[in-house]
Scaffold this motif. Structure first.
Motif, PDB file in Angstrom:
ATOM      1  N   ALA A 254       7.677  -9.950   3.619  1.00 41.41           N
ATOM      2  CA  ALA A 254       6.344 -10.226   3.029  1.00 41.41           C
ATOM      3  C   ALA A 254       5.009  -9.484   2.999  1.00 41.41           C
ATOM      4  N   VAL A 255       4.305  -9.163   4.478  1.00 42.61           N
ATOM      5  CA  VAL A 255       3.898  -8.892   4.809  1.00 42.61           C
ATOM      6  C   VAL A 255       3.322  -7.166   3.610  1.00 42.61           C
ATOM      7  N   GLU A 296      -0.894  -1.818  10.153  1.00 43.81           N
ATOM      8  CA  GLU A 296       0.094  -0.349  10.028  1.00 43.81           C
ATOM      9  C   GLU A 296       0.860  -1.113   8.693  1.00 43.81           C
ATOM     10  N   SER A 297       0.922  -2.101   8.369  1.00 46.40           N
ATOM     11  CA  SER A 297       1.308  -2.000   6.558  1.00 46.40           C
ATOM     12  C   SER A 297       0.194  -2.246   5.531  1.00 46.40           C
ATOM     13  N   ASP A 298      -0.677  -1.658   6.045  1.00 45.18           N
ATOM     14  CA  ASP A 298      -1.557  -1.391   4.885  1.00 45.18           C
ATOM     15  C   ASP A 298      -2.123  -2.677   4.631  1.00 45.18           C
ATOM     16  N   VAL A 299      -2.140  -3.793   5.322  1.00 45.91           N
ATOM     17  CA  VAL A 299      -3.031  -4.861   4.682  1.00 45.91           C
ATOM     18  C   VAL A 299      -4.718  -5.241   4.976  1.00 45.91           C
ATOM     19  N   GLU A 300      -4.881  -4.937   3.809  1.00 48.75           N
ATOM     20  CA  GLU A 300      -6.665  -5.309   4.367  1.00 48.75           C
ATOM     21  C   GLU A 300      -7.685  -6.536   5.298  1.00 48.75           C
ATOM     22  N   ILE A 301      -8.310  -5.921   6.470  1.00 47.34           N
ATOM     23  CA  ILE A 301      -8.039  -7.442   7.850  1.00 47.34           C
ATOM     24  C   ILE A 301      -9.812  -7.670   7.015  1.00 47.34           C
ATOM     25  N   LEU A 302     -10.354  -8.714   7.578  1.00 40.67           N
ATOM     26  CA  LEU A 302     -11.652  -9.093   7.589  1.00 40.67           C
ATOM     27  C   LEU A 302     -11.614  -9.620   8.981  1.00 40.67           C
ATOM     28  N   PHE A 329      -7.972  -0.044  17.691  1.00 36.96           N
ATOM     29  CA  PHE A 329      -9.157   0.672  16.369  1.00 36.96           C
ATOM     30  C   PHE A 329     -10.551   1.450  16.908  1.00 36.96           C
ATOM     31  N   THR A 330     -10.505   2.157  16.073  1.00 38.38           N
ATOM     32  CA  THR A 330     -11.358   3.019  16.621  1.00 38.38           C
ATOM     33  C   THR A 330     -12.749   2.632  15.990  1.00 38.38           C
ATOM     34  N   ARG A 331     -14.136   2.635  16.578  1.00 33.37           N
ATOM     35  CA  ARG A 331     -15.123   2.595  16.551  1.00 33.37           C
ATOM     36  C   ARG A 331     -15.634   2.662  14.993  1.00 33.37           C
TER      37      ARG A 331
END
Length: 398
Positions: A254-255, A296-302, A329-331
């Motif tokens: 699904a992801v 890591e699965s290339d899902v965009e996160i808001l 996550f980097t700054r």
């Protein structure tokens, strides 16, 4: 008259621009040019020039999930549902200014009642003018006795869903649907239960698309999340991938589909996330690890805060960012997620989210370099919305 803002550096798309770019020229609320201060001033000697030594200029932040009509208490929507119009308007106005104090020049409101937020968005009243850019979802769609039914958006059948979207389309910027249950409706389905079938979710997506509207779907549990992905919603809010209390259920197929079709995950991390983490972290689960997995699965996160519901705040956005830094996550990545990438996912990348000529002058002036320390984003020195600049004192005293 043009305004030229000069700082030690410009930060855009999560990176520091070249040393030859240290200034932004703003005309009529829009960015006219980005470049070297000496050249911009020479090209427009009549412009007003403001210099910020020791500061950075960057795009304003985007909080992708708020409820401006909520008061953050245990009965967070009581005023919205039963207060006088003046009380509701005052609450929304106060919350919007708190968003500005946190550096949020754009917010996506994902559920109110009675059309209050849309009217605030469009108000020409001077008292309402101090506000971020607002995207309003209006009343969220839900089932009978379902999550947030008391907001007035009950729609059980395909015909009722279409009719609700028809009524809302002229006023809203997107459609919100409660695909699963939630925490602030104790009598309804649990957060892990699905409320709508895939077919009915698809009805909402397809009918909203006729009006050019995205659909944001509320879904904590894995079952409603998978249905949302299959239905093709634009964003899945909360997106916790759980099948029960303490039970993580991350569906790899699904992801991957979620990433392929461009469905974004709308995270809702409140400022008090560390307190929440104490109760949900286990030897097998680190709080927030689903965010790393989706990224890591290339899902965009808001990144959003769900501000307005119990135990949340509107002016502490930087504390929510700290989760992402703790997760690795980097700054630069975090800043990009909060600006350019969020704007693109929400369909407003043509208007805001970057330092580019032609975009709205939605800017922050922050102390030091935010790429070195995210503390710089807490209480920005100047918050500029569509070319109008506010200090922190301005936003408190108004």
């Amino acid at each position: 008259m043009a305004e030229i803002y000069v700082a030690d550096r410009l930060v855009s798309a999560g990176e520091e621009l070249s040393v030859n770019q240290d200034a932004v020229r703003v005309v009529d609320g829009r960015i006219e040019a980005v470049g070297m201060a000496s050249e911009l001033v020479a090209a427009d000697p009549e412009a007003s020039v403001t210099r910020f030594a020791g500061y950075s200029i960057m795009p304003g932040l985007i909080n992708s999930h708020v409820h401006l009509g909520g008061d953050c208490s245990k009965s967070s929507f009581a005023t919205l549902c039963s207060g006088t119009p003046d009380e509701v308007q005052s609450l929304i106005r106060t919350n919007a200014r708190s968003c500005l104090r946190a550096g949020c020049t754009s917010v996506r409101d994902l559920g109110d009642s009675g059309g209050y937020v849309a009217r605030f968005r469009d108000s020409t009243d001077d008292a309402d003018s101090v506000r971020p850019r607002v995207l309003s979802a209006g009343v969220p769609l839900t089932i009978t006795d379902g999550h947030c039914w008391y907001l007035g958006g009950v729609a059980d059948s395909a015909a009722e869903i279409r009719s609700a979207i028809d009524r809302a389309a002229g006023d809203v910027d997107l459609i919100k649907i409660m695909a699963g249950g939630g925490y602030v409706t104790s009598e309804g389905p649990t957060p892990f239960d699905a409320q709508y079938s895939t077919e009915l979710l698809r009805v909402a997506v397809e009918h909203a698309a006729q009006y050019g509207l995205q659909v944001a779907a509320h879904a904590h549990g894995t079952e409603p999340i998978v249905r949302c992905i299959e239905a093709g919603v634009s964003t899945i809010e909360h997106c916790g991938w759980r099948s029960g209390p303490g039970k993580r259920d991350q569906n790899e197929d699904a992801v991957r589909q979620m990433a392929r079709q461009g469905t974004a995950a709308g995270d809702t991390t409140p400022a008090v996330w560390r307190d929440i983490a104490k109760y949900v972290t286990t030897p097998d689960y680190k709080f927030g690890s689903q965010l790393t997995w989706m990224a890591e699965s290339d899902v965009e996160i808001l990144i959003g805060t769900d501000s307005g519901v119990p135990g949340t705040e509107f002016d502490q956005f930087k504390l929510s960012m700290e989760l992402y830094e703790e997760l690795g996550f980097t700054r630069g990545k975090i800043i990009d997620m909060l600006t350019r990438r969020a704007a693109r996912s929400l369909g407003i990348g043509h208007e805001t989210g970057d330092l580019c000529a032609g975009l709205a002058a939605d800017l922050l002036v922050v102390s030091g370099n935010p790429l070195d320390n995210l503390d710089a984003l807490h209480r920005p020195h100047r918050v500029i919305v569509k070319g109008v600049a506010y200090s922190q004192d301005d936003l408190v005293s108004i």
